[in-house]
Design an enzyme around this catalytic site. Sequence first.
Site, PDB file in Angstrom:
ATOM      1  N   TYR A  41      43.315  87.086  37.490  1.00  0.00           N
ATOM      2  CA  TYR A  41      42.707  88.195  36.751  1.00  0.00           C
ATOM      3  C   TYR A  41      41.471  87.743  35.996  1.00  0.00           C
ATOM      4  O   TYR A  41      41.196  86.553  35.862  1.00  0.00           O
ATOM      5  CB  TYR A  41      43.725  88.806  35.786  1.00  0.00           C
ATOM      6  CG  TYR A  41      43.972  87.987  34.532  1.00  0.00           C
ATOM      7  CD1 TYR A  41      43.377  88.341  33.317  1.00  0.00           C
ATOM      8  CD2 TYR A  41      44.795  86.851  34.546  1.00  0.00           C
ATOM      9  CE1 TYR A  41      43.601  87.601  32.166  1.00  0.00           C
ATOM     10  CE2 TYR A  41      45.017  86.110  33.400  1.00  0.00           C
ATOM     11  CZ  TYR A  41      44.416  86.487  32.218  1.00  0.00           C
ATOM     12  OH  TYR A  41      44.628  85.736  31.086  1.00  0.00           O
ATOM     13  N   ARG A  59      34.199  82.881  38.407  1.00  0.00           N
ATOM     14  CA  ARG A  59      35.521  82.319  38.077  1.00  0.00           C
ATOM     15  C   ARG A  59      36.640  83.088  38.766  1.00  0.00           C
ATOM     16  O   ARG A  59      37.628  82.505  39.214  1.00  0.00           O
ATOM     17  CB  ARG A  59      35.720  82.307  36.558  1.00  0.00           C
ATOM     18  CG  ARG A  59      36.999  81.606  36.124  1.00  0.00           C
ATOM     19  CD  ARG A  59      37.096  81.479  34.621  1.00  0.00           C
ATOM     20  NE  ARG A  59      37.223  82.774  33.954  1.00  0.00           N
ATOM     21  CZ  ARG A  59      37.359  82.913  32.627  1.00  0.00           C
ATOM     22  NH1 ARG A  59      37.333  81.843  31.846  1.00  0.00           N
ATOM     23  NH2 ARG A  59      37.474  84.105  32.087  1.00  0.00           N
ATOM     24  N   LEU A  93      41.779  76.440  30.605  1.00  0.00           N
ATOM     25  CA  LEU A  93      40.936  77.392  31.316  1.00  0.00           C
ATOM     26  C   LEU A  93      39.477  77.125  30.944  1.00  0.00           C
ATOM     27  O   LEU A  93      39.160  76.972  29.767  1.00  0.00           O
ATOM     28  CB  LEU A  93      41.308  78.828  30.945  1.00  0.00           C
ATOM     29  CG  LEU A  93      40.496  79.910  31.642  1.00  0.00           C
ATOM     30  CD1 LEU A  93      40.825  79.958  33.132  1.00  0.00           C
ATOM     31  CD2 LEU A  93      40.738  81.270  31.004  1.00  0.00           C
ATOM     32  N   HIS A 110      59.319  83.906  49.158  1.00  0.00           N
ATOM     33  CA  HIS A 110      58.510  82.923  48.440  1.00  0.00           C
ATOM     34  C   HIS A 110      57.334  82.422  49.282  1.00  0.00           C
ATOM     35  O   HIS A 110      56.276  82.089  48.751  1.00  0.00           O
ATOM     36  CB  HIS A 110      59.377  81.739  48.009  1.00  0.00           C
ATOM     37  CG  HIS A 110      60.225  82.019  46.806  1.00  0.00           C
ATOM     38  ND1 HIS A 110      61.261  82.917  46.822  1.00  0.00           N
ATOM     39  CD2 HIS A 110      60.189  81.513  45.548  1.00  0.00           C
ATOM     40  CE1 HIS A 110      61.838  82.965  45.630  1.00  0.00           C
ATOM     41  NE2 HIS A 110      61.195  82.119  44.824  1.00  0.00           N
ATOM     42  N   GLU A 130      44.413  73.844  24.242  1.00  0.00           N
ATOM     43  CA  GLU A 130      43.712  75.094  23.959  1.00  0.00           C
ATOM     44  C   GLU A 130      44.655  76.061  23.271  1.00  0.00           C
ATOM     45  O   GLU A 130      45.844  75.778  23.111  1.00  0.00           O
ATOM     46  CB  GLU A 130      43.157  75.704  25.248  1.00  0.00           C
ATOM     47  CG  GLU A 130      44.216  76.054  26.275  1.00  0.00           C
ATOM     48  CD  GLU A 130      43.633  76.594  27.572  1.00  0.00           C
ATOM     49  OE1 GLU A 130      42.459  77.016  27.580  1.00  0.00           O
ATOM     50  OE2 GLU A 130      44.360  76.605  28.586  1.00  0.00           O
ATOM     51  N   ARG A 181      59.694  90.754  50.050  1.00  0.00           N
ATOM     52  CA  ARG A 181      59.826  89.637  49.113  1.00  0.00           C
ATOM     53  C   ARG A 181      60.235  88.352  49.815  1.00  0.00           C
ATOM     54  O   ARG A 181      61.275  88.273  50.461  1.00  0.00           O
ATOM     55  CB  ARG A 181      60.844  89.982  48.025  1.00  0.00           C
ATOM     56  CG  ARG A 181      60.800  89.018  46.843  1.00  0.00           C
ATOM     57  CD  ARG A 181      61.784  89.405  45.751  1.00  0.00           C
ATOM     58  NE  ARG A 181      61.540  88.639  44.538  1.00  0.00           N
ATOM     59  CZ  ARG A 181      61.974  87.385  44.350  1.00  0.00           C
ATOM     60  NH1 ARG A 181      62.673  86.777  45.287  1.00  0.00           N
ATOM     61  NH2 ARG A 181      61.697  86.748  43.208  1.00  0.00           N
ATOM     62  N   LYS A 220      43.036  81.184  36.516  1.00  0.00           N
ATOM     63  CA  LYS A 220      43.338  82.303  35.619  1.00  0.00           C
ATOM     64  C   LYS A 220      44.412  83.167  36.277  1.00  0.00           C
ATOM     65  O   LYS A 220      44.165  84.290  36.746  1.00  0.00           O
ATOM     66  CB  LYS A 220      42.073  83.099  35.297  1.00  0.00           C
ATOM     67  CG  LYS A 220      42.182  83.929  34.014  1.00  0.00           C
ATOM     68  CD  LYS A 220      40.817  84.400  33.569  1.00  0.00           C
ATOM     69  CE  LYS A 220      40.888  85.332  32.360  1.00  0.00           C
ATOM     70  NZ  LYS A 220      41.388  84.682  31.149  1.00  0.00           N
TER      71      LYS A 220
END
Length: 289
Positions: free
Chosen positions: A32, A51, A202, A101, A178, A99, A146
């Site tokens: 995101y 990014r 990040l 993995h 951070e 679904r 991110k």
Amino acid sequence: MEFALLNGEIIDRSEAKVDVEDRGYQFGDGVYEVIRIYNGKMFTIDEHLERFVKSAESIGITIPFTSLQLSEMLEELLIKNNLETGNIYMQVTRGIAPRNHVFPTGNVVPTLVAYTIKGVRPLESLKSGVKAILTEDIRWLRCDIKSLNLLGNLLAKQKASEQGCFEAIQHRGDDVTEGSSSNIFIVKNGMVITHESNNLILKGITKDVILELCIKNNIQVQERTFSLAELEEAEEVFLSSTTSEVMPVIEIEGKKIRAGVPGPITQKLQGLFEKEIEKQCGLLVNKVY
């Protein structure tokens, strides 16, 4: 009516829904971005999109639009929603599949969503500063991506909130990394110091703007790991993020920094940051400096 972007189309936000088997919903399998809006314009849009694409590529997702197409769609979304000040939230997931993995095979198209959020600049906090706590960094080792997987960040932020603080400053052993949703800076002997951009943090867009401002304005700056002891002894501490800009930290774990008032280097950077906003997005009506 508010609008949202869904897979390249701008539609009524109430109609912007995804399937229960979207991998973002079931696995957090996506990335995101949050883009700040001033005067109806996107701040550091190119850096955010760069990014965004890099994060997606890092987990094997190919965004089905170019950066130019994304920028144009977000611009249209801004106009449709008549947003002057606030944020755009944007995410892409691996898509909809039964679904499993293992990554899905076949023609699975990534799901792209974006919407706008109204919000004002946190001027009072920018002027007076905020409080923080310390917490062990329990996150995975690819914090440079991110990712939608934010449980470690959420637990840290919740811990800070429960103690009446704005942020949780995370550390791995003795090394400060951070904040739960920000990059952390200290000032030591007049030098601005912040963690190097590697897999443990990040690479903040606002952080990079601050580093450039330091270099252009002859403020000594260094990217390196610093310790909890250096944090405790710092002359100034501040944090940065898309929504927090250059935010003074005036108290950590109940101990005041500079008697609980923002420091001169932090304040100088706040003024320089506002000038950068105005350079990209036009004059600000309400300013810190």
